[in-house]
Structures are given as structure tokens and as C-alpha cells.
Design an enzyme around this catalytic site. Sequence first.
Site, PDB file in Angstrom:
ATOM      1  N   ASP A   1      21.310  24.681  10.401  1.00 52.65           N
ATOM      2  CA  ASP A   1      21.336  25.855   9.523  1.00 52.65           C
ATOM      3  C   ASP A   1      20.329  25.795   8.380  1.00 52.65           C
ATOM      4  O   ASP A   1      20.374  26.624   7.476  1.00 52.65           O
ATOM      5  CB  ASP A   1      22.748  26.050   8.958  1.00 52.65           C
ATOM      6  CG  ASP A   1      23.225  24.844   8.148  1.00 52.65           C
ATOM      7  OD1 ASP A   1      22.413  23.925   7.892  1.00 52.65           O
ATOM      8  OD2 ASP A   1      24.410  24.820   7.758  1.00 52.65           O
TER       9      ASP A   1
ATOM     10  N   HIS B   1      21.686  21.402   7.264  1.00 54.12           N
ATOM     11  CA  HIS B   1      22.433  20.425   8.055  1.00 54.12           C
ATOM     12  C   HIS B   1      21.862  20.360   9.467  1.00 54.12           C
ATOM     13  O   HIS B   1      21.102  21.242   9.877  1.00 54.12           O
ATOM     14  CB  HIS B   1      23.917  20.794   8.088  1.00 54.12           C
ATOM     15  CG  HIS B   1      24.497  21.047   6.732  1.00 54.12           C
ATOM     16  ND1 HIS B   1      24.592  22.317   6.200  1.00 54.12           N
ATOM     17  CD2 HIS B   1      24.977  20.197   5.794  1.00 54.12           C
ATOM     18  CE1 HIS B   1      25.126  22.242   4.983  1.00 54.12           C
ATOM     19  NE2 HIS B   1      25.358  20.965   4.709  1.00 54.12           N
TER      20      HIS B   1
ATOM     21  N   SER C   1      28.499  16.934   2.503  1.00 53.16           N
ATOM     22  CA  SER C   1      28.664  17.773   3.697  1.00 53.16           C
ATOM     23  C   SER C   1      28.246  17.103   4.999  1.00 53.16           C
ATOM     24  O   SER C   1      28.618  17.561   6.076  1.00 53.16           O
ATOM     25  CB  SER C   1      27.874  19.081   3.537  1.00 53.16           C
ATOM     26  OG  SER C   1      26.504  18.813   3.318  1.00 53.16           O
TER      27      SER C   1
END
Length: 412
Positions: free
Chosen positions: A362, A365, A59
Site C-alpha cells: 500500500d 507496508h 504496523s
Amino acid sequence: MAIAEDSAFLFYSSSMASLASHLSKKLKNFFLITLLTTAAVTSEQQCRNFKSIIIFGDSITDTGNLLHLSDPNNLPQSAFPPYGETFFHVPTGRFSNGRLIIDFIAEFLRLPYVPPYFGSPNGSFQKGINFVVAGATALEQSFLESRGIHYAYTNVSLGVQLKSFKQSLPNICGSPSDCREMIGDALIIVGEIGGNDYNYGLLVGKSIEEIKELVPLVISTISSVITELVHMGGRTIMVPTDLPIGCWTSFLTQYQTSNQEEYNPLTGCLNWLNEFVEHHNKELQEELNRLQKLYPHVTILYADYYNALLHIFQEPARFGFMNRPLSACCGTGGPYNFNNGSQCGTKGVDCCTDPSKYVHWDGFHLTESAYRWVAMGLLEGPYTLPAFDWSCPGFDIKNRTSSGRQYSFTTR
């Protein structure tokens, strides 16, 4: 006779001195030409005008693949505001409020943002292609499950991503020789990958000793993929480290303790988690060094995400962040503004007013501002090993900071 001998000796000495001076100048010129020629060759080898970027990872570098692979009725958080609000102004599938490290690298190389392979059925991949899927692991999902690590997020491992790349080649570059040339002219990024193998184990309650058993397997998998890419024609391969997860909002929340000895007094990060990551990174660097000796014609770059970020946590004000930037910008509850049951992108979860002051977006990340500084640390600072000359074509990073500030990335 004595006078004649003295004269002859003086003439001989003078001649030898003149000859020595002449030879010295010749040697100096020879060495100078050799040095300049070597420098020119080295510069030509290192200063490559990359024609595209090829990416594998998780990610940290997903530009939209997970979003496009997901069930429309079960989309990931990155499909909803406030994801993407800062730069793109709409969610793009990136797990941040804006650009990622790879986006800044693309800008720096004057290439377009790298499109997601699974989200661009009619897109052009001539200048870049991204096979990264958020949640990806280095090891196969079936293997992790055999170790008791059950975490249903994605089964697109590093091996699956490489397989997708191979299957896509006929549509991207045609003949085998054209494909080999395309791969050779690309900057290939393998990672960051492996972090989720460890993260999932920690999230389901595995001990750090159990997680350590995965390290050689993860490193071996990364090494195998690099080797295969070299055999396919890869000439420049960047391999990022794992991140300082001891500073991660999610893990600080999960492992919160009153024992202050477990925290670094300067950063507030969990020492034992960062020490584990340092172990992984040490093993990774040793394996990359081995591969570099095995393939001297290839440039294998160790991208030190870990220390680039740790520097920010050590001196946040220097980079424009708030003091002790360990809480999430987008989240809710607890000392770190994070609740795993109510994550960013879901109803009722608030977002901070100025994400540029936050490192964490968040809880899992980072913000665009943090990613920008990591990218600068790689491209203009000391966090790429061996040192790589990115500057030849006159690259630059757009919007370096919101206030135009610049900082030195010298290490202590």
C-alpha cells in the site's frame, strides 16, 4: 657397551614414541569429548523450544490491535478490503494482503498466530501475545510533539506497550515465578520500532539532520526496554532493524526528483534515505553488542530486515517479483501508483491482480510475498546475527512460495 647402549636408546625411543602416541590419542579424545560437550551445551542454549511469542513494535507486526482500539466510526484502512484478501480472505487488522513476518515466524516455530492483546478480551495468551499498535513510536508522543513532530495516529509508544505487558501478567501467568518462567521460555521480539519516529518527522517536513538527532534517543529507549525484559526473565530477544525506506513507495513519491544521482542505479531507491537507515542500524547493532556482553546468559538477536529486503530490491526476479518493484500493488496515481490522499482501503482505489509479483502493498507496508522472504532470510538465511539454530525441532515455513521455488540467501 656401544651395542648395549644403542639397544637401550632404541628401546627408550620406541617407548617414548609409544607413550607419545598414546598421549596423543588421549588428548585427541579429550578434545573431541570437550568439543562435543561444548557443542551440545551450545546447541541446548540456542535451540530452545519456544513456548510462546511476545511482541512489541509497530504496523510491521500489528495483528489487529489498532483495529480494535479504533473508534468504530473511524476505522483504519486495514479494516477494509482488499487488506487480508490473499490468506485470511477478510481484513484482520494486518497492514498487508496476508501474513506478516511474525506470522511466518509463528508457523516456523509451530505456534499459533499471535493474537492482538487489545483485540482478544477472552483470548488465550499462553502461546503468544502481541502488544504492537500500528503507528507506534519508540519515543513518547509528547516528546515528539515538543520537537515539532505532530502526527496524530497513535500514542501507544514502546513504553506504553511494555506497561501494558506488565499489567497483563497476573492474568496470563499468575505468580511472579511462573511469569518469569513464561518470559524465559518465550521468543521476545522488540521491533521493528523507531521507524515511525523518523517517518513522521520526514512526513511533516523535518530535515534529515533534524531526524538524525532522534537516533540516539530511539536507540536508548529500545535498549532500556530490552534491559527491563532481561531483568524480568527474558532469555531470547530478537531486535529487528529499521527498513530501507529509500525504497519505500511513499517516500519515493514525496521526494521524487529529476536528479538521477540521488537514486541507486541498480534499485532505483533514494540513496540518502537508505544511508540514514544504515546509520540507525549501525547504532542499534553496536548497542545490542554492548548489551550482549553485559548479559552473556541472554541471546540477543539482531534481525537484519534492512539487508534481507535490500537483497530483494537488488535482485527482484530471483525472488519472483517484477523488475524494479517500487510501485504499490494497492494504490492510485503517479509513477509509483501511490497517492497519500487516496490510500489503499478507501473507495475508488484499485488493487493489482497478482500481489505476489509486488514487494509493496500500500505504499507504507509490504505484501505477504515480501514478508515471507524476509522471514525466510531470518530463519534460513544469513540475516540473523549471531547465527541462531532454529532448526532443531524440525521447523518449516508453510507455503514457501506459490510455485514451490527455493532460493539461496547467501550474501555477495
